[in-house]
Write a protein that holds these residues in place. Structure first.
Motif, PDB file in Angstrom:
ATOM      1  N   SER A  52       0.946  -1.195   0.009  1.00  0.00           N
ATOM      2  CA  SER A  52      -0.028  -0.172   0.040  1.00  0.00           C
ATOM      3  C   SER A  52       0.675   1.095   0.039  1.00  0.00           C
ATOM      4  O   SER A  52       0.565   2.343  -0.952  1.00  0.00           O
ATOM      5  CB  SER A  52      -1.037   0.210   1.302  1.00  0.00           C
TER       6      SER A  52
ATOM      7  N   PRO B  40      -3.470  -0.816   4.848  1.00  0.00           N
ATOM      8  CA  PRO B  40      -3.668   0.494   3.728  1.00  0.00           C
ATOM      9  C   PRO B  40      -3.700   1.566   4.480  1.00  0.00           C
ATOM     10  O   PRO B  40      -3.308   2.661   4.129  1.00  0.00           O
ATOM     11  CB  PRO B  40      -4.720  -0.010   3.060  1.00  0.00           C
TER      12      PRO B  40
ATOM     13  N   VAL C  66      -4.588  -3.832  -0.620  1.00  0.00           N
ATOM     14  CA  VAL C  66      -4.025  -2.348  -0.596  1.00  0.00           C
ATOM     15  C   VAL C  66      -5.153  -1.548  -1.118  1.00  0.00           C
ATOM     16  O   VAL C  66      -4.975  -0.392  -1.698  1.00  0.00           O
ATOM     17  CB  VAL C  66      -2.756  -2.234  -1.855  1.00  0.00           C
TER      18      VAL C  66
END
Length: 304
Positions: free
Chosen positions: A174, A255, A220
């Motif tokens: 991420s 994330p 992500v």
């Protein structure tokens, strides 16, 4: 914490006074997120039906590249399509990053979140509707297809790694993806004013998927994980146990944590050290003038 301090110091953008515009942008985010997650997760199902392997496990390396390019090219095309209207987030953590960097208000971020998570639900429902006839069909030596087939491309953690490993993978994947977004789409001194930002953004997502699919299925994007997981849970309790293991939180905490880290590092990158030097030089110059006016006190102390 510089991004938090900047939010407290600077007023939020006035992007919600026009309610009709906010509704329009949120609906477009809803549609774009639906399309993005539909084609991305459908690639996991379609490659699984032809090449074998489980959902997100990457058992057949032949599946990794089609899935990776499906997600990467989809985000690139949609960014070109709607980026000038909504910013082309299609990811709650990206919206959070934009909020931390003062690009959107809290209200707009929340509106985008509602649109993105609901778009993910619709996308996964559409995937299930598109491949429902596969459920229970014979797939040769591998038995029969699950219902829903391949868990609709849900992200699941490989049994070969720990939850901590999975969290670090999602965090770093991420971080790389969001860092590219921040330094291309938002950097006014870079390529943000050109038509190029969508290209590195799309290819960075390809790279992240190639690296993460064998381990975490590559999330992500909290909405991308949320949609397939929730639709699987709606189908049966057994499927819910598969997609909501004790590791489920890594696809959300990773994330959002990465978005915060990118905001902090971007603040460091944008720190104008030249202005700080000019400010310090001005203070020194003013101090010298005051010393001269007071009869050279500094010289007297130096001589003593």
């Amino acid at each position: 914490m510089s991004s938090i301090l900047a939010l407290m110091k600077n007023p939020a953008p006035d992007d919600t006074s026009n309610r009709k515009k906010l509704i329009k942008q949120s609906l477009i985010e809803f549609v774009a997120t639906t399309v993005f997650i539909y084609f991305g997760t459908l690639s996991a199902v379609s490659t699984g039906s032809k090449l074998g392997g489980g959902s997100g496990s990457g058992e057949d390396v032949g599946r990794v590249f089609p899935i990776a390019f499906s997600f990467g090219i989809s985000i690139m095309c949609l960014a070109y399509s709607i980026g000038h209207i909504t910013g082309g987030h299609m990811n709650p953590a990206v919206s959070f990053l934009m909020f931390l960097q003062g690009q959107i208000s809290l209200t707009k971020m929340m509106a985008y979140w509602v649109a993105q998570f609901h778009g993910a639900l619709l996308a996964s429902a559409l995937v299930w509707g598109s491949v429902k006839s596969l459920a229970g069909d014979d797939k040769g030596e591998d038995g029969t297809y699950n219902n829903p087939p391949f868990q609709l491309g849900a992200t699941t953690l490989s049994g070969d790694i720990s939850t901590g490993n999975g969290f670090l993978l999602e965090l770093m994947g991420s971080f790389f993806f969001y860092f590219v977004i921040s330094q291309t789409a938002l950097d006014k001194n870079g390529i943000s004013k050109s038509n190029l930002p969508a290209i590195p953004i799309g290819f960075s997502l390809v790279v992240v998927h190639i690296c993460l699919i064998p381990f975490t299925g590559c999330g992500v994007n909290p909405a991308r994980t949320f949609g397939p997981a929730m639709v699987n849970c709606m189908s049966s309790k057994d499927n819910c146990d598969i997609v909501f293991g004790p590791w489920w939180w890594i696809y959300y905490v990773g994330p959002f944590s990465a978005a915060f880290l990118v905001a902090e590092i971007t603040a460091l990158i944008n720190w104008d050290v030249d202005d700080e030097k000019k400010y310090d030089d001005t203070k020194i110059s003013d101090g010298d003038e005051q010393n001269n006016e007071s009869g050279g006190v500094d010289v007297q102390f130096a001589n003593e």
